[in-house]
Scaffold this motif. Structure first.
Motif, PDB file in Angstrom:
ATOM      1  N   ARG A   6      -7.830   8.778  -2.962  1.00  0.00           N
ATOM      2  CA  ARG A   6      -6.903   9.728  -3.581  1.00  0.00           C
ATOM      3  C   ARG A   6      -7.553  11.059  -3.931  1.00  0.00           C
ATOM      4  NH1 ARG A   6      -2.056   8.695  -5.985  1.00  0.00           N
ATOM      5  NH2 ARG A   6      -2.561   6.481  -6.101  1.00  0.00           N
ATOM      6  N   TYR A  52       0.782  -1.240   0.000  1.00  0.00           N
ATOM      7  CA  TYR A  52       0.000   0.000   0.000  1.00  0.00           C
ATOM      8  C   TYR A  52       0.816   1.293   0.000  1.00  0.00           C
ATOM      9  CZ  TYR A  52      -3.150  -3.689   1.537  1.00  0.00           C
ATOM     10  OH  TYR A  52      -3.833  -4.866   1.633  1.00  0.00           O
ATOM     11  N   CYS A 106       2.659   4.396  -0.870  1.00  0.00           N
ATOM     12  CA  CYS A 106       2.858   5.081  -2.153  1.00  0.00           C
ATOM     13  C   CYS A 106       2.270   4.325  -3.337  1.00  0.00           C
ATOM     14  CB  CYS A 106       4.341   5.338  -2.423  1.00  0.00           C
ATOM     15  SG  CYS A 106       5.081   6.468  -1.226  1.00  0.00           S
ATOM     16  N   SER A 107       1.258   3.501  -3.105  1.00  0.00           N
ATOM     17  CA  SER A 107       0.761   2.637  -4.168  1.00  0.00           C
ATOM     18  C   SER A 107      -0.240   3.349  -5.065  1.00  0.00           C
ATOM     19  CB  SER A 107       0.086   1.416  -3.558  1.00  0.00           C
ATOM     20  OG  SER A 107      -1.118   1.827  -2.939  1.00  0.00           O
ATOM     21  N   ILE A 108      -0.563   2.647  -6.153  1.00  0.00           N
ATOM     22  CA  ILE A 108      -1.648   3.069  -7.032  1.00  0.00           C
ATOM     23  C   ILE A 108      -2.494   1.840  -7.310  1.00  0.00           C
ATOM     24  CG2 ILE A 108      -0.311   4.906  -8.110  1.00  0.00           C
ATOM     25  CD1 ILE A 108       0.181   3.050 -10.472  1.00  0.00           C
ATOM     26  N   GLY A 109      -3.718   2.047  -7.810  1.00  0.00           N
ATOM     27  CA  GLY A 109      -4.556   0.897  -8.138  1.00  0.00           C
ATOM     28  C   GLY A 109      -5.746   0.811  -7.213  1.00  0.00           C
ATOM     29  N   ALA A 110      -6.891   0.377  -7.781  1.00  0.00           N
ATOM     30  CA  ALA A 110      -8.149   0.407  -7.038  1.00  0.00           C
ATOM     31  C   ALA A 110      -8.157  -0.551  -5.859  1.00  0.00           C
ATOM     32  CB  ALA A 110      -9.305   0.076  -7.985  1.00  0.00           C
ATOM     33  N   GLU A 111      -7.256  -1.554  -5.897  1.00  0.00           N
ATOM     34  CA  GLU A 111      -7.256  -2.513  -4.789  1.00  0.00           C
ATOM     35  C   GLU A 111      -6.199  -2.175  -3.747  1.00  0.00           C
ATOM     36  OE1 GLU A 111      -5.528  -2.718  -7.454  1.00  0.00           O
ATOM     37  OE2 GLU A 111      -4.285  -4.508  -7.651  1.00  0.00           O
ATOM     38  N   LYS A 112      -5.477  -1.046  -3.954  1.00  0.00           N
ATOM     39  CA  LYS A 112      -4.409  -0.701  -3.022  1.00  0.00           C
ATOM     40  C   LYS A 112      -4.508   0.724  -2.479  1.00  0.00           C
ATOM     41  CE  LYS A 112      -2.005  -2.357  -6.367  1.00  0.00           C
ATOM     42  NZ  LYS A 112      -0.984  -2.291  -7.418  1.00  0.00           N
ATOM     43  N   SER A 113      -5.131   1.599  -3.237  1.00  0.00           N
ATOM     44  CA  SER A 113      -5.120   3.017  -2.877  1.00  0.00           C
ATOM     45  C   SER A 113      -6.544   3.523  -2.725  1.00  0.00           C
ATOM     46  CB  SER A 113      -4.387   3.783  -3.980  1.00  0.00           C
ATOM     47  OG  SER A 113      -4.416   5.154  -3.728  1.00  0.00           O
ATOM     48  N   PHE A 114      -6.900   4.021  -1.520  1.00  0.00           N
ATOM     49  CA  PHE A 114      -8.289   4.392  -1.246  1.00  0.00           C
ATOM     50  C   PHE A 114      -8.381   5.845  -0.797  1.00  0.00           C
ATOM     51  CE2 PHE A 114      -8.779   0.026  -1.766  1.00  0.00           C
ATOM     52  CZ  PHE A 114      -8.033  -0.699  -0.844  1.00  0.00           C
TER      53      PHE A 114
END
Lengths: 372, 356
Positions: free
Chosen positions: B169, B157, B159-167
């Motif tokens: 933004r 998680y 500094c992540s990106i992606g719908a399953e990792k970043s909530f």
């Protein structure tokens, strides 16, 4: 949420000269892209004018907690399609310690910190530079429904009808996720990425975009930035993107990252002979290349579904079942480029592009293991 | 709601000189932000030109009902990112009608420390890393977490990106631009190790303005989560177990530390902080003992330690500072719910004024 959108779209140029720079790097697994943002006093268009930064490597599997700082060194700038204005995306590489000399540790070993650094050494070799290697990378990927990780458009607990109707299709019963693909296309063009095109793939929910032709190290920078923008867009869409080379086992196509390649000599008169020579060199190093062409590729390269078997090297004109394909145009004109179809969708473009250049330009034809 | 948005976004400069000033203050718990708005005859850029105001302190636990007026003294002006135009946000602190700071007013004492000549001469700079957690409204479970369950363990998680990792933004990015618009010196943002947790940094700010800017940034953040229908918490350990807590690491330097030979000054300052560890910890935020366990990139609350690039220490000195022989250091002890007036002033007090 209209007020939130107003804030997200605030044009700050009226009230401040400051810009936001989103630094992007590849994390500890080699495929996880990470990013964080910082404010800079004004617009920048030259990566060498950007400050180095650092991050907590112990949180990305790249350092231990008691010595956790990993340095971020900016390499390429793209316009930020999400924040727009003068805001930027900064593709960076990671290294340990401030690099003050020629990137060698006291014992004389190159710091093994990142794939881009090694690729750049190959691309700055005078023989490679003289040949101006061009790359066109066809990045395939699959979109999955969040929480179930089943491809989008596929019925939960079941399968769509067999492959056939979906390649380059239109229609709500055949094409899933076009908004993501089209938003990505424009966002990449905005960012300054050399995106050459897009198409829907044979497996429903699978798509492809192409980046190129890019010269040398830029191919890797642009592909990583394009992957970053894609995952930011799927995040907005509430969908998961997968670069797995064979997301669904069975009668469903895998996902690759075919790499089209040419050198100055191949693009000139008589180039076709050089292409054939280059392919022979690739054949001699087939196992070394395969080892670097992506994890899990053995599930994809079966010899079926438009792939060549992973253990065999073959090439042919217009042959999609071969490891390397040469286009009919190239054969006819006696010059052009060829397509290495072996890399999987989760390959590292720095590794693959530089390895192809190394093998075809730097390796001696008679050596089976070649080297600089 | 097209008509409501039109009205919210009305540009009044075509029809009147008047501006709207939103007065902000800290309520009785020390963490609850309050605000109300008033009309002023024209644009103002100097806080000393703004009128004092007052509010009902008995409704915020800050005054008894029979003598309820608390006076608001304007201290800092920022542009209002919600109303835009010439409208402003005004950070205030609170006084009795007789002119005494009320007990919850921490800014007044901090301002006195920062105006001490010995402190002012050293021009103390602060960079505050404010962490916070976003929660789903009504159930108070972190944003993006499955209801009744947990996400996969920490790792993907940060500094992540992606719908399953970043909530969340949208909240973070709109906050970033809103703060820049407002004139807050927001220097960056990043996704944190625990999913649904984020961080923004404010600084470098000099002296008392660090506290003003962090409080107004917190105000803007909570106004934005209100729009998004999400709850923000500054609790230092929102989820017990193998989930990171939330801190407010405070980076600090003085003129002497930033000059050649500064590294020695830093070491001396860190030694003084070591001697007052317990006093600082007591002022560094409620509930910090649930966060400072020695695990999850924290130092144990009872032990003072420091080290270069060591995220498990109480105080961390960056590699660049060690290499350059000058720079700044990071106090990693303050919790996310610390009061920045208290913490910034205390660090200045201990390192510049206090004699062991």
């Amino acid at each position: 949420m209209s007020l939130l959108t107003d804030l997200l779209n605030l044009d700050l140029s009226d009230c401040t000269g400051k810009i936001i720079a989103e630094y992007i790097w590849v994390g500890g697994t080699g495929m996880d892209v990470r990013s964080k943002a910082r404010t800079l006093p004004g617009p920048v268009d030259d990566p060498s004018k950007l400050p180095n930064w650092n991050f907590d490597g112990s949180s990305t599997g790249q350092a231990t907690g008691d010595d956790s700082e990993v340095i971020l060194r900016p390499q390429a700038i793209f316009r930020d399609p999400f924040r727009k204005g003068n805001n930027i995306l900064v593709k960076s590489i990671t290294s340990f310690r401030q690099v003050i000399c020629d990137c060698y540790s006291p014992t004389g070993e190159p710091i093994p910190s990142n794939k881009r650094y090694n690729a750049e050494r190959i691309f700055s070799h005078p023989d490679v530079k003289a040949e101006e290697p061009w790359y066109g990378i066809e990045q395939e990927y699959t979109l999955l429904q969040k929480d179930t990780n089943w491809p989008i458009g596929w019925p939960l607990g079941g399968y769509p009808g067999p492959q056939g109707p979906y390649y380059c299709a239109a229609g709500a019963d055949k094409s899933y996720g076009r908004d993501i693909v089209d938003a990505h296309y424009k966002a990449c063009l905005y960012a300054g990425i050399n995106i050459g095109g897009i198409n829907a793939e044979v497996m429903p929910g699978q798509w492809e975009f192409q980046v190129g032709p890019s010269v040398g190290i830029a191919a890797g920078d642009q592909l990583w930035a394009a992957r970053y923008i894609l995952e930011r867009i799927t995040e907005i869409a509430g969908v998961v993107v997968s670069f797995d080379p064979k997301p669904i086992p069975g009668e469903w196509n895998g996902a690759g990252a075919h790499v089209n390649y040419s050198t100055k000599s191949m693009r000139s008169e008589g180039g076709y002979e050089l292409i054939k020579k280059a392919i022979k060199k690739l054949e001699a190093r087939h196992m070394e290349h395969i080892a670097a062409y992506g994890e899990g590729n053995e599930r994809r390269l079966t010899g079926r579904h438009e792939t060549a078997d992973i253990n065999t090297f073959t090439w042919g004109v217009a042959n999609r079942g071969a490891s390397v394909r040469v286009g009919r145009d190239t054969e006819k004109e006696g010059k052009g480029y060829f397509e290495d179809r072996r890399p999987s969708s989760n390959m590292d473009p720095y590794v693959v592009t530089s390895m192809i250049a190394e093998t075809t330009v730097l390796c001696n034809s008679n050596l089976s293991n070649g080297s600089k | 709601m097209a008509l409501l948005t039109d009205l919210l976004n009305l540009d009044l400069s075509g029809s009147t000189e008047k501006i709207i000033a939103e007065y902000i203050w800290i309520g009785g718990s020390g963490m609850d932000l309050r605000s109300k708005a008033r009309t002023l005859p024209g644009p103002v850029s100097d806080p000393s030109k703004l009128p004092k105001w007052n509010y009902d302190g008995s409704s915020t636990g800050q005054a008894p009902g029979e003598d309820s007026e608390v006076i608001l003294y304007p201290q800092a002006i920022f542009k209002d990112p919600f109303r835009r135009g010439n409208n402003i946000l005004v950070m205030c602190d609170c006084y009795t009608p007789a002119g005494e700071p009320i007990p919850t007013n921490k800014r007044n004492a901090a301002a006195k420390i920062f105006s001490n000549p010995a402190v002012a001469a050293e021009e103390p700079w602060y960079g505050i890393e404010q962490e916070y957690t976003l929660l789903q409204k009504d159930i108070n479970w972190p944003l993006g977490w499955p209801v009744g369950g947990f996400p996969g363990p920490q790792g993907p998680y940060y500094c992540s990106i992606g719908a399953e990792k970043s909530f969340g933004r949208d909240i973070v990015d709109s906050h970033y631009k809103a703060c820049l618009f407002a004139g807050i010196n927001i220097s960056g943002i990043n996704g944190e190790v625990m999913p649904g947790q984020w961080e923004f940094q404010v600084g470098p700010s000099v002296g008392i303005s660090a506290g003003d800017q962090v409080w107004v940034a917190r105000y803007i953040l909570e106004r934005i989560t209100e729009i998004a229908g999400v709850v923000v918490t500054f609790d230092p350990k929102p989820i017990p177990g193998d989930w990171n807590g939330a801190g407010a690491h405070t980076n600090y330097s003085t003129e002497s530390m930033r000059k050649d030979g500064g590294f020695e000054v830093i070491v001396a300052a860190v030694e003084k902080l070591k001697l007052r560890h317990k006093e600082h910890i007591a002022a560094y935020g409620e509930g910090n003992e649930r966060r400072l366990t020695g695990k999850h990139e924290t130092a144990d609350i009872h032990t003072f330690s420091w080290g270069v690039a060591n995220r498990g220490a109480s105080i961390r000195v960056g590699r660049e500072t060690e290499q350059n022989g000058k720079g700044y250091f990071e106090d990693r002890r303050p919790a996310s719910n610390m009061d920045p007036y208290v913490v910034t002033a205390m660090i200045a007090d201990t390192t510049l004024l206090w004699k062991p």
